[in-house]
Scaffold this motif. Structure first.
Motif, PDB file in Angstrom:
ATOM      1  N   ILE A 147       0.836  -1.200   0.000  1.00 23.88           N
ATOM      2  CA  ILE A 147       0.000   0.000   0.000  1.00 23.88           C
ATOM      3  C   ILE A 147       0.871   1.250   0.000  1.00 23.88           C
ATOM      4  CG2 ILE A 147      -1.632   1.330   1.412  1.00 23.88           C
ATOM      5  CD1 ILE A 147      -2.883  -1.380   2.200  1.00 23.88           C
ATOM      6  N   SER A 148       1.950   1.236   0.756  1.00 23.93           N
ATOM      7  CA  SER A 148       2.861   2.384   0.800  1.00 23.93           C
ATOM      8  C   SER A 148       3.491   2.649  -0.564  1.00 23.93           C
ATOM      9  CB  SER A 148       3.973   2.149   1.819  1.00 23.93           C
ATOM     10  OG  SER A 148       3.434   1.989   3.102  1.00 23.93           O
ATOM     11  N   VAL A 149       3.906   1.593  -1.238  1.00 21.58           N
ATOM     12  CA  VAL A 149       4.501   1.752  -2.569  1.00 21.58           C
ATOM     13  C   VAL A 149       3.475   2.319  -3.542  1.00 21.58           C
ATOM     14  CG1 VAL A 149       5.420   0.454  -4.548  1.00 21.58           C
ATOM     15  CG2 VAL A 149       6.272   0.007  -2.257  1.00 21.58           C
ATOM     16  N   ALA A 150       2.229   1.855  -3.461  1.00 22.28           N
ATOM     17  CA  ALA A 150       1.177   2.361  -4.341  1.00 22.28           C
ATOM     18  C   ALA A 150       0.905   3.842  -4.069  1.00 22.28           C
ATOM     19  CB  ALA A 150      -0.097   1.542  -4.167  1.00 22.28           C
ATOM     20  N   ILE A 151       0.873   4.239  -2.815  1.00 22.68           N
ATOM     21  CA  ILE A 151       0.631   5.643  -2.466  1.00 22.68           C
ATOM     22  C   ILE A 151       1.786   6.514  -2.950  1.00 22.68           C
ATOM     23  CG2 ILE A 151       0.496   7.245  -0.523  1.00 22.68           C
ATOM     24  CD1 ILE A 151      -1.183   5.124   0.925  1.00 22.68           C
ATOM     25  N   ILE A 152       3.006   6.061  -2.750  1.00 16.26           N
ATOM     26  CA  ILE A 152       4.164   6.840  -3.192  1.00 16.26           C
ATOM     27  C   ILE A 152       4.160   6.979  -4.714  1.00 16.26           C
ATOM     28  CG2 ILE A 152       6.690   6.810  -3.378  1.00 16.26           C
ATOM     29  CD1 ILE A 152       6.695   5.561  -0.543  1.00 16.26           C
ATOM     30  N   GLY A 153       3.864   5.909  -5.414  1.00 15.73           N
ATOM     31  CA  GLY A 153       3.797   5.958  -6.878  1.00 15.73           C
ATOM     32  C   GLY A 153       2.710   6.899  -7.366  1.00 15.73           C
ATOM     33  N   GLY A 154       1.551   6.839  -6.745  1.00 11.04           N
ATOM     34  CA  GLY A 154       0.450   7.728  -7.125  1.00 11.04           C
ATOM     35  C   GLY A 154       0.768   9.180  -6.833  1.00 11.04           C
ATOM     36  N   ALA A 155       1.372   9.447  -5.698  1.00 15.15           N
ATOM     37  CA  ALA A 155       1.721  10.820  -5.342  1.00 15.15           C
ATOM     38  C   ALA A 155       2.782  11.381  -6.288  1.00 15.15           C
ATOM     39  CB  ALA A 155       2.210  10.882  -3.896  1.00 15.15           C
ATOM     40  N   THR A 156       3.729  10.549  -6.681  1.00 16.15           N
ATOM     41  CA  THR A 156       4.762  10.984  -7.626  1.00 16.15           C
ATOM     42  C   THR A 156       4.153  11.316  -8.984  1.00 16.15           C
ATOM     43  OG1 THR A 156       6.383   9.598  -6.511  1.00 16.15           O
ATOM     44  CG2 THR A 156       6.931  10.317  -8.726  1.00 16.15           C
ATOM     45  N   THR A 157       3.266  10.466  -9.461  1.00 16.34           N
ATOM     46  CA  THR A 157       2.608  10.705 -10.745  1.00 16.34           C
ATOM     47  C   THR A 157       1.740  11.956 -10.681  1.00 16.34           C
ATOM     48  OG1 THR A 157       2.582   8.330 -11.169  1.00 16.34           O
ATOM     49  CG2 THR A 157       1.107   9.684 -12.486  1.00 16.34           C
ATOM     50  N   LEU A 158       0.994  12.104  -9.624  1.00 20.64           N
ATOM     51  CA  LEU A 158       0.141  13.277  -9.460  1.00 20.64           C
ATOM     52  C   LEU A 158       0.990  14.539  -9.364  1.00 20.64           C
ATOM     53  CD1 LEU A 158      -2.726  14.409  -8.984  1.00 20.64           C
ATOM     54  CD2 LEU A 158      -2.340  14.062  -6.549  1.00 20.64           C
ATOM     55  N   GLY A 159       2.085  14.484  -8.645  1.00 21.55           N
ATOM     56  CA  GLY A 159       2.974  15.636  -8.508  1.00 21.55           C
ATOM     57  C   GLY A 159       3.561  16.059  -9.839  1.00 21.55           C
ATOM     58  N   SER A 160       3.971  15.085 -10.658  1.00 27.68           N
ATOM     59  CA  SER A 160       4.522  15.399 -11.976  1.00 27.68           C
ATOM     60  C   SER A 160       3.457  16.035 -12.866  1.00 27.68           C
ATOM     61  CB  SER A 160       5.062  14.135 -12.642  1.00 27.68           C
ATOM     62  OG  SER A 160       6.112  13.593 -11.899  1.00 27.68           O
ATOM     63  N   GLY A 161       2.251  15.497 -12.816  1.00 29.39           N
ATOM     64  CA  GLY A 161       1.155  16.054 -13.610  1.00 29.39           C
ATOM     65  C   GLY A 161       0.818  17.476 -13.197  1.00 29.39           C
ATOM     66  N   LEU A 162       0.770  17.727 -11.903  1.00 33.81           N
ATOM     67  CA  LEU A 162       0.478  19.078 -11.417  1.00 33.81           C
ATOM     68  C   LEU A 162       1.601  20.046 -11.760  1.00 33.81           C
ATOM     69  CD1 LEU A 162      -1.111  18.444  -7.917  1.00 33.81           C
ATOM     70  CD2 LEU A 162      -2.227  19.332  -9.946  1.00 33.81           C
ATOM     71  N   ASN A 163       2.827  19.588 -11.698  1.00 36.14           N
ATOM     72  CA  ASN A 163       3.958  20.433 -12.061  1.00 36.14           C
ATOM     73  C   ASN A 163       3.855  20.855 -13.527  1.00 36.14           C
ATOM     74  OD1 ASN A 163       6.370  21.801 -11.687  1.00 36.14           O
ATOM     75  ND2 ASN A 163       7.601  20.030 -12.287  1.00 36.14           N
ATOM     76  N   SER A 164       3.537  19.924 -14.391  1.00 37.57           N
ATOM     77  CA  SER A 164       3.370  20.241 -15.812  1.00 37.57           C
ATOM     78  C   SER A 164       2.228  21.231 -16.022  1.00 37.57           C
ATOM     79  CB  SER A 164       3.100  18.972 -16.616  1.00 37.57           C
ATOM     80  OG  SER A 164       4.174  18.082 -16.520  1.00 37.57           O
ATOM     81  N   LEU A 165       1.142  21.046 -15.302  1.00 30.47           N
ATOM     82  CA  LEU A 165      -0.002  21.951 -15.418  1.00 30.47           C
ATOM     83  C   LEU A 165       0.373  23.363 -14.986  1.00 30.47           C
ATOM     84  CD1 LEU A 165      -3.079  22.383 -15.871  1.00 30.47           C
ATOM     85  CD2 LEU A 165      -3.373  21.811 -13.460  1.00 30.47           C
ATOM     86  N   PHE A 166       1.081  23.502 -13.889  1.00 27.78           N
ATOM     87  CA  PHE A 166       1.471  24.829 -13.417  1.00 27.78           C
ATOM     88  C   PHE A 166       2.484  25.488 -14.347  1.00 27.78           C
ATOM     89  CE2 PHE A 166       0.036  23.439  -9.041  1.00 27.78           C
ATOM     90  CZ  PHE A 166      -1.070  24.270  -9.041  1.00 27.78           C
ATOM     91  N   ILE A 167       3.355  24.716 -14.946  1.00 30.48           N
ATOM     92  CA  ILE A 167       4.300  25.276 -15.916  1.00 30.48           C
ATOM     93  C   ILE A 167       3.543  25.800 -17.124  1.00 30.48           C
ATOM     94  CG2 ILE A 167       6.133  24.667 -17.541  1.00 30.48           C
ATOM     95  CD1 ILE A 167       7.276  22.840 -15.335  1.00 30.48           C
TER      96      ILE A 167
END
Length: 53
Positions: free
Chosen positions: A26-46
């Motif tokens: 579960i921890s690995v899944a949460i970390i993976g999801g948070a990383t993907t979401l963070g990258s997507g949000l970073n691209s959106l803000f750029i």
């Protein structure tokens, strides 16, 4: 002989290990999801920064 049979029937350690593995998965899944979401949000803000700038 009874000691070996009792050791083989003891499952309390196996249950704790299973719960630990589930928590790790579960921890690995949460970390993976948070990383993907963070990258997507970073691209959106750029993109928004480029549009507004």
């Amino acid at each position: 002989m009874k000691l070996v049979a009792r050791f083989l029937k003891n499952e309390s350690g196996a249950t704790a290990i299973e719960y630990g593995l589930i928590a790790a998965l579960i921890s690995v899944a949460i970390i993976g999801g948070a990383t993907t979401l963070g990258s997507g949000l970073n691209s959106l803000f750029i993109t928004l920064d480029g549009s507004l700038g």
